[in-house]
Design an enzyme around this catalytic site. Structure first.
Site, mmCIF file in Angstrom:
data_model
loop_
_atom_site.group_PDB
_atom_site.id
_atom_site.type_symbol
_atom_site.label_atom_id
_atom_site.label_comp_id
_atom_site.label_asym_id
_atom_site.label_seq_id
_atom_site.Cartn_x
_atom_site.Cartn_y
_atom_site.Cartn_z
ATOM 1 N N CYS A 1 31.865 41.752 10.917
ATOM 2 C CA CYS A 1 30.448 41.380 11.009
ATOM 3 C C CYS A 1 29.673 42.113 9.918
ATOM 4 O O CYS A 1 29.766 43.348 9.827
ATOM 5 C CB CYS A 1 29.910 41.742 12.392
ATOM 6 S SG CYS A 1 28.128 41.573 12.515
ATOM 7 N N GLU B 1 0.853 -1.197 0.000
ATOM 8 C CA GLU B 1 0.000 0.000 0.000
ATOM 9 C C GLU B 1 0.882 1.238 0.000
ATOM 10 O O GLU B 1 2.046 1.164 0.384
ATOM 11 C CB GLU B 1 -0.822 0.078 1.307
ATOM 12 C CG GLU B 1 -1.924 -0.908 1.420
ATOM 13 C CD GLU B 1 -2.590 -0.844 2.802
ATOM 14 O OE1 GLU B 1 -2.276 0.063 3.601
ATOM 15 O OE2 GLU B 1 -3.405 -1.724 3.065
ATOM 16 N N LYS C 1 2.336 4.508 1.615
ATOM 17 C CA LYS C 1 2.468 5.072 2.964
ATOM 18 C C LYS C 1 2.196 6.560 2.823
ATOM 19 O O LYS C 1 3.033 7.335 2.349
ATOM 20 C CB LYS C 1 3.850 4.818 3.550
ATOM 21 C CG LYS C 1 3.963 5.329 4.965
ATOM 22 C CD LYS C 1 5.212 4.825 5.638
ATOM 23 C CE LYS C 1 5.215 5.191 7.106
ATOM 24 N NZ LYS C 1 5.140 6.631 7.342
ATOM 25 N N LYS D 1 10.918 2.962 3.091
ATOM 26 C CA LYS D 1 10.966 4.427 3.015
ATOM 27 C C LYS D 1 11.761 4.859 1.786
ATOM 28 O O LYS D 1 12.864 4.369 1.564
ATOM 29 C CB LYS D 1 11.628 4.998 4.273
ATOM 30 C CG LYS D 1 10.832 4.775 5.555
ATOM 31 C CD LYS D 1 9.519 5.542 5.581
ATOM 32 C CE LYS D 1 9.615 6.929 6.137
ATOM 33 N NZ LYS D 1 9.831 7.062 7.545
ATOM 34 N N TYR E 1 -7.210 2.507 6.430
ATOM 35 C CA TYR E 1 -6.373 1.352 6.102
ATOM 36 C C TYR E 1 -6.440 0.187 7.070
ATOM 37 O O TYR E 1 -5.825 -0.838 6.813
ATOM 38 C CB TYR E 1 -4.918 1.770 5.845
ATOM 39 C CG TYR E 1 -4.249 2.532 6.980
ATOM 40 C CD1 TYR E 1 -3.958 1.912 8.184
ATOM 41 C CD2 TYR E 1 -3.896 3.873 6.814
ATOM 42 C CE1 TYR E 1 -3.348 2.607 9.210
ATOM 43 C CE2 TYR E 1 -3.280 4.573 7.839
ATOM 44 C CZ TYR E 1 -3.010 3.936 9.040
ATOM 45 O OH TYR E 1 -2.411 4.621 10.045
ATOM 46 N N ASP F 1 1.689 10.348 3.625
ATOM 47 C CA ASP F 1 2.400 11.223 4.548
ATOM 48 C C ASP F 1 1.440 12.229 5.174
ATOM 49 O O ASP F 1 1.323 13.366 4.724
ATOM 50 C CB ASP F 1 3.525 11.937 3.787
ATOM 51 C CG ASP F 1 4.570 12.490 4.724
ATOM 52 O OD1 ASP F 1 4.510 12.177 5.927
ATOM 53 O OD2 ASP F 1 5.453 13.221 4.247
ATOM 54 N N CYS G 1 31.004 37.412 15.662
ATOM 55 C CA CYS G 1 31.108 38.862 15.770
ATOM 56 C C CYS G 1 31.517 39.167 17.208
ATOM 57 O O CYS G 1 30.954 38.620 18.152
ATOM 58 C CB CYS G 1 29.746 39.474 15.438
ATOM 59 S SG CYS G 1 29.556 41.161 16.016
ATOM 60 N N CYS H 1 25.938 44.640 18.915
ATOM 61 C CA CYS H 1 25.662 44.243 17.529
ATOM 62 C C CYS H 1 24.146 44.081 17.373
ATOM 63 O O CYS H 1 23.519 43.311 18.089
ATOM 64 C CB CYS H 1 26.360 42.928 17.186
ATOM 65 S SG CYS H 1 25.829 42.268 15.593
ATOM 66 N N CYS I 1 27.172 44.741 11.957
ATOM 67 C CA CYS I 1 27.633 45.904 12.726
ATOM 68 C C CYS I 1 29.042 46.353 12.358
ATOM 69 O O CYS I 1 29.498 47.394 12.817
ATOM 70 C CB CYS I 1 27.545 45.619 14.222
ATOM 71 S SG CYS I 1 28.818 44.490 14.809
HETATM 72 S S1 IVH Z 1 -0.463 0.626 8.853
HETATM 73 C C1 IVH Z 1 0.781 -0.865 13.224
HETATM 74 N N1 IVH Z 1 -0.771 1.670 6.517
HETATM 75 O O1 IVH Z 1 2.469 5.436 8.942
HETATM 76 C C2 IVH Z 1 0.856 0.281 12.337
HETATM 77 N N2 IVH Z 1 0.141 3.039 8.219
HETATM 78 O O2 IVH Z 1 4.324 4.353 11.657
HETATM 79 C C3 IVH Z 1 -0.255 0.257 11.375
HETATM 80 N N3 IVH Z 1 0.632 5.318 7.486
HETATM 81 O O3 IVH Z 1 1.289 5.951 12.163
HETATM 82 C C4 IVH Z 1 -0.074 1.292 10.386
HETATM 83 N N4 IVH Z 1 -0.029 5.076 5.418
HETATM 84 O O4 IVH Z 1 0.088 7.096 10.317
HETATM 85 C C5 IVH Z 1 -0.356 1.876 7.768
HETATM 86 N N5 IVH Z 1 -1.118 2.441 4.372
HETATM 87 C C6 IVH Z 1 -0.716 2.659 5.617
HETATM 88 C C7 IVH Z 1 -0.213 3.893 6.037
HETATM 89 C C8 IVH Z 1 0.211 4.055 7.355
HETATM 90 C C9 IVH Z 1 0.468 5.912 6.307
HETATM 91 C C10 IVH Z 1 1.221 5.958 8.675
HETATM 92 C C11 IVH Z 1 0.448 5.805 9.933
HETATM 93 C C12 IVH Z 1 1.401 5.265 10.953
HETATM 94 C C13 IVH Z 1 2.714 5.471 10.316
HETATM 95 C C14 IVH Z 1 3.644 4.315 10.537
#
Ligand code: IVH
Length: 695
Positions: free
Chosen positions: A436, A145, A147, A342, A255, A149, A454, A460, A439
């Site tokens: 500086c 999936e 992640k 990541k 999710y 932000d 400085c 200053c 000053c």
């Molecule tokens: S599953 C047990 N799925 O990522 C943790 N997290 O530390 C279950 N996040 O706090 C999280 N997209 O805010 C999961 N598809 C996704 C996610 C997701 C973003 C965030 C979530 C979590 C942090 C992971």
């Protein structure tokens, strides 16, 4: 593009077209009996929910804004007439609450863990191998999936209606942000399918396009723009006024479901299906068995992430089988059945247009590169820190160079390297100035220091300004409403020369300043006045003694009863204190030797600023002998700072939980101490509770 504008009461774009369709003509009052009203209300709610879903979740509107607004308007009128028929899950109830003073705390029914990270293909393989090993076989399906932000939220539905929305907080205790959550149109107030009791988790975020628009609006109003969509989303969810939250373009993707067994779910895929059927937006997902294919997919998304309408910072890899998840379990921080791949920090090339020097509170000259703006990880970067002279020399950075930049940590961009192959010969070497730039005083680079300073410590203007900004800052005297703009004006008008002068200002001094209304001037004077009562350690920190951070300030405030004693302290005795080394000791002594500093302190005394530990002294007895253990990361203190704080109040920080422990303070990602404490019945405090407790 269509945009529904119904959520602010009295602000319906379709209002003027109303009469002909649903009104009966006589003064616009519909002729209804309570029974037919109820029926019509239900009908309208159903229709509105359907169209909200089409519009917000599916992005496939079937009707015009005007038609939609008409239905909302009719529903609102009927509800006004029959207030007893209003339910909390009615589409009219997305906004309406009064601003809150603060959010109440929510203890989560289950600890909200976070994900472990995998930073490269090797770490993905290790994760998958560990799953194979623990499962005892390799026939395992993984779901990938995005992640997203943003920030995670936990939603609670009872009999199909949304009753609560909470933030994750430290994983154990979050904040009840229900009124703000209700303003998010992709969160159904009523589930679509079955009227079940269900708790679920998902991510709140702001789409890139909406973020740009929001920031533009803020800049037009001369408000500070948000650094990135995640900050904007987090700031909006934690708004105390739901009206403001309603105007922020928040979105939500669900999710996971807590307690999936209760809903007869066997696989994560089924969870996602259920969430989708119940009216939520769900994540992109795909199923894989082969680890090499998983890695390939992660790498593909690394290249394609920018094509998505929202920001993602990785790919989450999750075991599909929920029974296997139970078997794999979790460490104290994160589940063993999932990992977040990541993305590596984005790097881009750009040109150094100039190198500018800024002068800080302690006189340090810091060079900053001005860059031709580039988009990096979702925000526009136009500066990069160059740290100091040595760094510039080491990287051989020159004005006009093409350079590779990346974001270091969360926000501060840095120069990775110069692309020397692209040099034209026109680039200019940069020399640190010997005076500086603010000053004109000579600068000095002390032995063993990379920093050039400085030497004009008393007058200053840059040092003065930064020193005052430090004094009023949140962790120091925390004087709200007194920021850079006001301080610049006060300095320019010569109304102040140092931070102690703030205490001698009055309303009349402020009013003539640009754009300052009487009420606002009054508030600022009050904020300054209130700060006279701040704790002693804050004042010591606020003075801005070089090398004395919050931690050292706390130790000093615990060891000396008042500022005069501290001022008389000798280097040797200061060094005796735990965690006070020769550098800090030297710096404290020389600070108080400076006549100018002594004069400022005299002014603070005259103004009535608290310069002794009276208050902390009183509390000291209150914590006498109490044993505190800390686990996990705290937001506002390092572990040492928190322990010193306990110590300075007479308590005893210890490292192990035992039957004698009085309190366990649990921060982000708490360790096994938490379980231990629970077993032993030790009182567990969140960081907020700990702070409240000390007050
Ligand atoms: S599953 C047990 N799925 O990522 C943790 N997290 O530390 C279950 N996040 O706090 C999280 N997209 O805010 C999961 N598809 C996704 C996610 C997701 C973003 C965030 C979530 C979590 C942090 C992971």
């Amino acid at each position: 593009m269509l945009s529904f504008t119904f959520f602010k009461s009295g602000d319906y774009s379709g209002y003027k077209e109303m009469g002909d369709i649903i009104m009966t003509g006589d003064m616009g009052k519909p002729e209804t009996s309570p029974e037919s009203a109820e029926q019509r209300i239900n009908e309208l709610r159903e229709k509105i929910r359907y169209h909200e879903y089409q519009y917000y979740v599916l992005n496939e509107p079937e009707i015009s804004d005007a038609e939609f607004d008409r239905m909302m308007r009719e529903l609102e009128q009927l509800e006004q007439e029959y207030p007893e028929l209003i339910t909390s899950d009615s589409p009219t109830q997305r906004v309406g609450g009064e601003p809150l003073d603060e959010f109440s705390k929510v203890t989560h029914s289950e600890q909200m863990l976070s994900l472990g990270n995998a930073f490269d293909a090797g770490e993905v393989r290790s994760f998958v191998d560990r799953v194979y090993r623990l499962a005892g076989h390799r026939d395992i399906e993984f779901i990938l999936e995005h992640k997203i932000d943003g920030l995670s939220a936990i939603l609670t539905y009872e009999e199909g209606s949304l009753v609560r929305g909470a933030t994750r907080g430290n994983g154990l205790v979050g904040e009840d942000v229900t009124p703000n959550i209700k303003t998010i149109h992709t969160i159904p107030l009523k589930l679509k399918k079955e009227a079940v009791d269900i708790e679920l988790r998902g991510e709140i975020f702001i789409k890139k396009e909406d973020f740009e628009r929001l920031n533009q609006q803020r800049m037009d109003r001369e408000e500070e723009p948000f650094a990135n969509p995640r900050n904007a989303a987090a700031g909006s969810v934690r708004q105390l006024d739901p009206d403001i939250a309603a105007r922020r373009p928040l979105d939500f993707i669900a999710y996971s479901v807590l307690d999936p067994k209760r809903h007869s779910l066997k696989q994560h895929e089924e969870t996602l299906e259920l969430l989708e059927e119940q009216g939520f937006k769900i994540n992109w997902y795909e199923k894989y068995k082969d680890v090499e294919q998983i890695i390939k997919k992660c790498e593909e998304w690394t290249a394609q992430r920018n094509e998505l309408p929202f920001e993602i910072d990785g790919i989450v890899i999750k075991v599909n089988d929920l029974a296997l998840r139970d078997q794999l379990g979790a460490t104290s921080k994160s589940p063993r059945w999932a990992v977040a791949y990541k993305f590596p920090a984005q790097k881009k090339t750009t040109t150094i247009q100039d190198i500018k020097i800024s002068v800080g509170r302690t006189g340090a000259l810091t060079p900053t590169a001005r860059l031709e703006p580039v988009e990096l990880d979702g925000s526009t970067v136009s500066r990069a820190t160059l740290h100091n002279e040595d760094e510039i020399r080491k990287k051989d950075v020159r004005i006009g160079d093409r350079v590779l930049v990346q974001k270091a940590g969360d926000v501060i961009p840095e120069i990775v390297k110069v692309i020397t192959e692209q040099r034209t010969g026109q680039e200019e070497k940069f020399e640190m100035p010997d005076h500086c730039p603010v000053c004109g005083a000579p600068v000095l680079r002390e032995e063993d220091e990379a920093v050039v300073r400085c030497t004009n410590i008393t007058s200053c203007p840059a040092q003065k300004r930064e020193g005052i900004l430090h004094f009023v800052s949140r962790n120091a005297m925390n004087i709200e409403g007194v920021g850079p703009a006001l301080i610049d004006q006060l300095l320019a008008e010569e109304l102040i020369d140092d931070f102690a002068d703030l205490y001698f200002l009055n309303k009349k001094d402020l009013i003539p300043l640009e754009r300052l209304a009487e009420k606002s001037a009054e508030n600022k004077i009050k904020a300054i006045e209130d700060s006279k009562e701040r704790e002693f350690f804050r004042v010591i920190f606020a003075l801005g003694i070089r090398h004395v951070g919050q931690n050292a300030a706390r130790i000093l405030s615990g060891a000396y009863t008042d500022i005069d004693r501290l001022a008389e302290a000798e280097k040797e005795e200061l060094k005796e204190l735990s965690e006070i080394g020769p550098v800090i000791a030297e710096s404290v002594v020389s600070y108080f030797q400076e006549t100018h500093n002594r004069e400022v302190i005299e002014k603070l005394k005259k103004a009535g600023v608290n310069l002794s530990q009276n208050k902390t002294g009183d509390q000291q007895r209150e914590l006498e002998g109490e044993r505190f253990v800390f686990t996990g990361a705290l937001d506002n203190y390092t572990r040492n700072e928190a322990q010193d704080l306990v110590r300075s109040l007479g308590g005893r920080p210890t490292s192990r939980v035992s039957g004698q422990t009085d309190y366990l303070v649990a921060g982000e990602n708490p360790g096994s101490k938490l379980e231990e404490a629970r077993k032993l019945g030790v009182t567990v405090l969140s960081e907020e509770e700990f702070e409240a407790f000390l007050k």
